[in-house]
Design an enzyme around this catalytic site. Structure first.
Site, PDB file in Angstrom:
ATOM      1  N   ASP A 197       0.706  -0.756  -0.329  1.00 26.44           N
ATOM      2  CA  ASP A 197       0.177   0.394   0.310  1.00 26.44           C
ATOM      3  C   ASP A 197       0.849   1.191  -0.322  1.00 26.44           C
ATOM      4  O   ASP A 197       1.357   2.354   1.478  1.00 26.44           O
ATOM      5  CB  ASP A 197      -0.749   0.242   1.102  1.00 26.44           C
ATOM      6  N   HIS A 198       0.606   1.859  -0.762  1.00 22.72           N
ATOM      7  CA  HIS A 198       2.595   2.505  -1.144  1.00 22.72           C
ATOM      8  C   HIS A 198       2.088   4.239  -0.333  1.00 22.72           C
ATOM      9  O   HIS A 198       2.949   3.939   0.324  1.00 22.72           O
ATOM     10  CB  HIS A 198       2.544   3.279  -2.771  1.00 22.72           C
ATOM     11  N   LYS A 202       5.218   5.986   2.436  1.00 22.50           N
ATOM     12  CA  LYS A 202       5.399   7.624   2.501  1.00 22.50           C
ATOM     13  C   LYS A 202       5.846   8.636   3.639  1.00 22.50           C
ATOM     14  O   LYS A 202       5.511   8.140   4.716  1.00 22.50           O
ATOM     15  CB  LYS A 202       3.375   8.384   2.509  1.00 22.50           C
ATOM     16  N   GLU A 236      -8.361  13.883  -5.516  1.00 20.82           N
ATOM     17  CA  GLU A 236      -7.045  14.411  -6.088  1.00 20.82           C
ATOM     18  C   GLU A 236      -8.092  15.392  -7.282  1.00 20.82           C
ATOM     19  O   GLU A 236      -9.251  15.356  -7.174  1.00 20.82           O
ATOM     20  CB  GLU A 236      -7.748  13.377  -6.871  1.00 20.82           C
ATOM     21  N   ASP A 255     -10.744   1.345  -4.162  1.00 21.32           N
ATOM     22  CA  ASP A 255      -9.203   1.868  -4.655  1.00 21.32           C
ATOM     23  C   ASP A 255      -8.581   2.715  -3.725  1.00 21.32           C
ATOM     24  O   ASP A 255      -7.416   2.872  -3.479  1.00 21.32           O
ATOM     25  CB  ASP A 255     -10.092   2.769  -5.887  1.00 21.32           C
ATOM     26  N   HIS A 260      -5.212   2.909   1.748  1.00 21.98           N
ATOM     27  CA  HIS A 260      -4.670   4.012   1.686  1.00 21.98           C
ATOM     28  C   HIS A 260      -5.587   5.282   3.268  1.00 21.98           C
ATOM     29  O   HIS A 260      -4.938   5.372   4.420  1.00 21.98           O
ATOM     30  CB  HIS A 260      -4.864   4.848   0.756  1.00 21.98           C
TER      31      HIS A 260
HETATM   32  C1  BG6 Z   1      -3.613   4.412  -6.419  1.00 19.03           C
HETATM   33  C2  BG6 Z   1      -5.047   4.700  -6.461  1.00 19.03           C
HETATM   34  O1  BG6 Z   1      -3.730   3.642  -5.427  1.00 19.03           O
HETATM   35  O2  BG6 Z   1      -3.270   5.913  -5.577  1.00 19.03           O
HETATM   36  C3  BG6 Z   1      -4.696   6.012  -8.058  1.00 19.03           C
HETATM   37  O3  BG6 Z   1      -5.350   3.154  -7.712  1.00 19.03           O
HETATM   38  C4  BG6 Z   1      -4.853   7.423  -7.035  1.00 19.03           C
HETATM   39  O4  BG6 Z   1      -6.668   6.403  -7.910  1.00 19.03           O
HETATM   40  C5  BG6 Z   1      -3.635   7.139  -5.954  1.00 19.03           C
HETATM   41  O5  BG6 Z   1      -5.311   7.877  -7.970  1.00 19.03           O
HETATM   42  C6  BG6 Z   1      -2.869   8.018  -5.064  1.00 19.03           C
HETATM   43  O6  BG6 Z   1      -1.839   8.247  -5.043  1.00 19.03           O
HETATM   44  P1  BG6 Z   1      -1.357   8.932  -4.569  1.00 19.03           P
HETATM   45  O7  BG6 Z   1      -0.008   9.053  -4.298  1.00 19.03           O
HETATM   46  O8  BG6 Z   1      -0.979  10.312  -5.552  1.00 19.03           O
HETATM   47  O9  BG6 Z   1      -2.441   9.910  -3.396  1.00 19.03           O
END
Ligand code: BG6
Length: 522
Positions: A197-198, A202, A236, A255, A260
């Protein structure tokens, strides 16, 4: 920081968007920082046949697309000679380490070619048996690839570790996530599986733990006695772009919220871990998820709001509505905005509402957590109602990363008039420090075998369990509206009703941490 042990990285989906936009730049940044192993090679797979040379050209092009700041830092280091001359951090040398193999991952027979190919690479670069498999592929391959790798013995750690990074979404709901988990564990061990989960990669998300647990001043206030409510926003400006077909099967809840946003909730709400190790942190995280008060299907109407962006003129240009986007059903009910109100039933948070929201095509790109502290029990300064928005601690994840404390102060002059003022810290003030991209940290950790910032299966399942009733109700109960909201606005007005107290609203964050308001500069 130490360099990881030598290894081969195999990237399934090596020509895909994620690989080119995130994985390759992250690997290159680590390479420039001298944080890749002394010896490593990358094997990328894809369905279409391209030569190694052509593929290396594609990777180089992707690196050219790296954020200016990152490329700047990378180039600067090369020129300053900070990078080990032997590893020679330049992208030409870097891409020499890349090899491409075309095969169709859905065909079992194809995998037979892999062991020999990897052996050839191993010998060519004198690398031992460590292999990191990165599944940057559509979710329907998350069980197929690991099973087939295992059939070829590529899960066997006799000659070196074998690890696998799996992208989100991990499952589609509780049942599918549970099934996927079971299938993976038939052939791989939990400690070989790294569910990404990126957001956890962060810096600013990790800093939530440091802010809370390295300072004596916040923690005593961090509970139901002093916190009025907690608000988390991830907005976003982009729409679904070219991902219509993926997004149609996903929506904002799957998503962004299931992973997140709930992780942000977990970091804000968790108890102090007994130590900063993977097991302790992940134990605390899962306890938060397991304490989330279940939302019954009858409550979904009131506590979960969904929306979908409609076409609008924004900053001089026309932005399409979601239903007009490529690969999206013209009658789609998929939500591009989700807002939830819920409670965490434990001693720390009993009775404190948590409000979270996320959406595409909102006015600005911001992720932040806001801790709203309770007002004073008595307003001493008559004539001044409570200072609006006082006593908030804002943890800004992105952009203008930092922390802001808002509090009331006397306006100089006669009487006792109170004004809301800011005390803020911006990461940009740490001029010498570059904030690494999330994928850099996560790839590095996986190479080192540190799973702290990866999701454990029990956490994934607990998050699905919490959201399943909402997903079910949104799917089956057509009386729950999908509110339209014009692109460039803060989502459906109905989301304001989640906050029951009339004097309270969501914070409308601006790009700059210190500013907020519906009309801020974007
Ligand atoms: C991804 C989603 O995991 O995270 C995207 O699939 C989203 O839809 C993105 O745009 C947002 O990541 P960040 O790091 O730009 O907030």
């Amino acid at each position: 920081m130490e360099r990881p042990d030598n290894l081969i990285i195999v990237i399934f989906g090596g020509r895909g968007d994620l690989a080119m936009r995130k994985i390759m730049p992250a690997l290159y940044a680590l390479y420039v920082e001298n944080l890749m192993p002394e010896k490593f090679a990358v094997v990328a797979t894809g369905r279409t046949g391209v030569t190694d040379i052509a593929y290396r050209g594609e990777v180089k092009k992707a690196l050219d697309g790296m954020a200016e700041a990152d490329r700047g830092a990378a180039d600067e280091k090369v020129h300053a000679g900070i990078v080990d001359e032997k590893s020679g951090a330049n992208s030409d040398k870097f891409v020499e380490l890349f090899h491409y193999i075309d095969f169709d991952t859905s065909v079992a027979g194809e995998y037979k070619r892999l062991p020999d190919f990897l052996e050839m690479i191993r010998q060519k670069f004198s690398i031992g048996g460590n292999i990191l498999f990165y599944l940057s592929v559509p979710p329907d391959l998350y069980d197929v690839i690991p099973r087939n790798l295992a059939l070829q013995g590529l899960n066997n750690e006799g000659d070196g570790w074998k690890r696998m990074i799996i992208e989100k979404p991990f499952g589609y709901d509780y049942t599918s996530a549970e099934k996927l988990n079971r299938t993976l564990l038939e052939t791989w061990n939990e400690n070989q599986i790294f569910r990404i989960d990126h957001y956890l990669g962060k810096e600013t998300v990790q800093n939530i733990l440091v802010t809370r647990f390295s300072n004596g001043i916040f923690e005593p206030l961090w509970n139901r006695n002093y916190v009025h409510h907690v608000e988390i926003t991830s907005s976003e400006t982009l729409g679904v772009e070219m991902r219509g077909s993926y997004y149609e099967g996903s929506g904002a809840l799957r998503d962004m919220v299931q992973n997140h946003l709930l992780h942000l909730v977990g970091f804000v709400a968790m108890e102090p871990p007994s130590s900063i190790d993977s097991t302790s942190i992940r134990n605390e995280l899962v306890k938060v998820f397991e304490s989330l008060r279940p939302i019954s299907s009858e409550e979904v109407h009131r506590t979960a709001i969904r929306g979908q962006y409609t076409g609008a003129h924004v900053r001089g240009g026309w932005l399409k509505g979601y239903r007009e986007e490529a690969n999206v059903d013209t009658a789609s009910m998929t939500e591009t905005f989700a807002a939830l109100k819920f409670y965490i039933d434990n001693w720390r948070w009993g009775g404190v509402p948590f409000y979270i929201r996320t959406g595409k095509r909102l006015p600005t790109r911001v992720t932040e957590a806001v801790i709203h502290f309770k007002p004073t029990p008595h307003y001493l300064f008559s004539g001044e109602s409570l200072c609006d928005g006082c006593n908030q601690l804002i943890i800004r994840i992105q952009p203008d990363e930092g922390i802001l404390l808002k509090f009331g102060m006397k306006i100089p002059g006669a009487g006792f008039k109170v004004k809301n003022v800011n005390m803020d810290f911006h990461y940009s003030d740490l001029a010498a420090e570059r904030i690494p991209e999330a994928y850099e940290r996560l790839l590095y950790d996986c190479m080192k075998g540190d799973s702290t910032l990866y999701t454990r299966s029990d956490a994934v399942l607990a998050a699905w369990k919490f959201l399943d009733p909402v997903l079910e109700a949104w799917k089956n109960d057509s009386s729950i509206p999908v509110y339209g909201y014009p692109a460039g606005t803060w989502g459906p007005e109905k989301a304001d009703d989640l906050i029951e107290e009339p004097e309270l609203t969501w914070r409308y964050p601006c790009k700059n941490l210190a500013e907020d308001g519906v009309y801020c500069e974007l």
